[in-house]
Motif scaffolding. Structure first.
Motif, PDB file in Angstrom:
ATOM      1  N   ARG A  25       0.841  -1.194   0.000  1.00  0.00           N
ATOM      2  CA  ARG A  25       0.000   0.000   0.000  1.00  0.00           C
ATOM      3  C   ARG A  25       0.881   1.252   0.000  1.00  0.00           C
ATOM      4  O   ARG A  25       1.459   1.594   1.035  1.00  0.00           O
ATOM      5  CB  ARG A  25      -0.916   0.013   1.230  1.00  0.00           C
ATOM      6  N   PRO A  26       0.973   1.970  -1.120  1.00  0.00           N
ATOM      7  CA  PRO A  26       1.712   3.237  -1.134  1.00  0.00           C
ATOM      8  C   PRO A  26       1.124   4.239  -0.138  1.00  0.00           C
ATOM      9  O   PRO A  26       1.845   4.996   0.503  1.00  0.00           O
ATOM     10  CB  PRO A  26       1.551   3.721  -2.578  1.00  0.00           C
ATOM     11  N   VAL A  27      -0.215   4.228  -0.024  1.00  0.00           N
ATOM     12  CA  VAL A  27      -0.940   5.001   0.986  1.00  0.00           C
ATOM     13  C   VAL A  27      -1.990   4.076   1.571  1.00  0.00           C
ATOM     14  O   VAL A  27      -2.295   3.017   1.014  1.00  0.00           O
ATOM     15  CB  VAL A  27      -1.595   6.269   0.390  1.00  0.00           C
ATOM     16  N   SER A  28      -2.565   4.460   2.700  1.00  0.00           N
ATOM     17  CA  SER A  28      -3.476   3.554   3.398  1.00  0.00           C
ATOM     18  C   SER A  28      -4.715   3.211   2.582  1.00  0.00           C
ATOM     19  O   SER A  28      -5.290   2.132   2.738  1.00  0.00           O
ATOM     20  CB  SER A  28      -3.894   4.156   4.740  1.00  0.00           C
ATOM     21  N   LYS A  29      -5.146   4.097   1.696  1.00  0.00           N
ATOM     22  CA  LYS A  29      -6.376   3.850   0.952  1.00  0.00           C
ATOM     23  C   LYS A  29      -6.201   2.916  -0.240  1.00  0.00           C
ATOM     24  O   LYS A  29      -7.150   2.248  -0.652  1.00  0.00           O
ATOM     25  CB  LYS A  29      -6.978   5.177   0.460  1.00  0.00           C
ATOM     26  N   PHE A  30      -5.004   2.854  -0.822  1.00  0.00           N
ATOM     27  CA  PHE A  30      -4.794   2.099  -2.044  1.00  0.00           C
ATOM     28  C   PHE A  30      -3.768   0.991  -1.845  1.00  0.00           C
ATOM     29  O   PHE A  30      -2.761   1.177  -1.157  1.00  0.00           O
ATOM     30  CB  PHE A  30      -4.334   3.028  -3.171  1.00  0.00           C
TER      31      PHE A  30
END
Length: 208
Positions: A112-117
């Motif tokens: 996950r590069p960021v928590s959402k994706f």
């Protein structure tokens, strides 16, 4: 396929209408999850692809997030196609009904590069069942049992910590194990490659 994806987004939006977690969130730790899926199932060989079939299913397992960006999961996935009726001109226009079911165990890695994706890749194995029968005239069901190897690749979108939707591609190779003919005769195979399959679906799951 686009309608399935939009429907999953709408469902998640309704579930989260009153969720106050609009910013970043943490997914670290161990979480169970369970959900539903729908999509398209396409058999093909080295040169041609058969018509795609609508599929639906359920899935669930355990997700282990060792860090904010990295995790893994193990899960069971059950996929079905509704009974499909086809007419075969070569067999005097006989009407045949076919039903498929894929039961698999899978392990995926998640980045996950960021928590959402998240980006997902993994492998699995299981049983692919194919049941068919001529309905005009009526004949007993013929059942084929195949060992299946799976390769999974997908994209994950996390809406708050407890809800996720995914667009998932699965590539499947099936190896013939046994076949039961209409007269009850069972034929054993030495795991010869029987078919190649591709599944693309939208999945929703709730973490708990």
């Amino acid at each position: 396929m686009k309608k399935c994806f939009i429907a999953a987004l709408c469902l998640s939006g309704l579930l989260l209408a009153d969720d106050s977690s609009s910013g970043d969130f943490s997914l670290k730790g161990f979480k169970g999850f369970a959900g539903i899926s729908s999509g398209l199932f396409t058999p093909f060989d080295a040169t041609t692809a058969s018509p795609s079939i609508f599929s639906y299913g359920i899935w669930g397992g355990i997700e282990m997030n060792f860090a904010e960006k990295f995790g893994a999961r193990v899960y069971v996935d059950l996929n079905f196609t509704p009974p499909i009726q086809t007419t075969t001109a070569a067999a005097n226009n006989q009407l045949a009904t076919t039903f498929n079911m894929l039961v698999s165990g899978n392990i995926d890695l998640i980045w996950r590069p960021v928590s959402k994706f998240g980006i997902i890749g993994g492998v699995g194995f299981g049983d692919y069942f194919n049941m068919s029968a001529d309905t005009t005239p009526n004949t007993p069901t013929q059942t084929t049992n195949n060992f299946a190897l799976l390769a999974n690749l997908g994209l994950q979108y996390n809406i708050a910590a407890n809800h996720l939707i995914e667009l998932n591609n699965t590539f499947i190779i099936t190896y013939a194990f046994s076949e039961e003919a209409a007269d009850g005769t069972v034929t054993r195979y030495d795991y010869a490659v029987r078919s190649y399959l591709h599944s693309i679906n939208v999945r929703y799951a709730y973490r708990f």
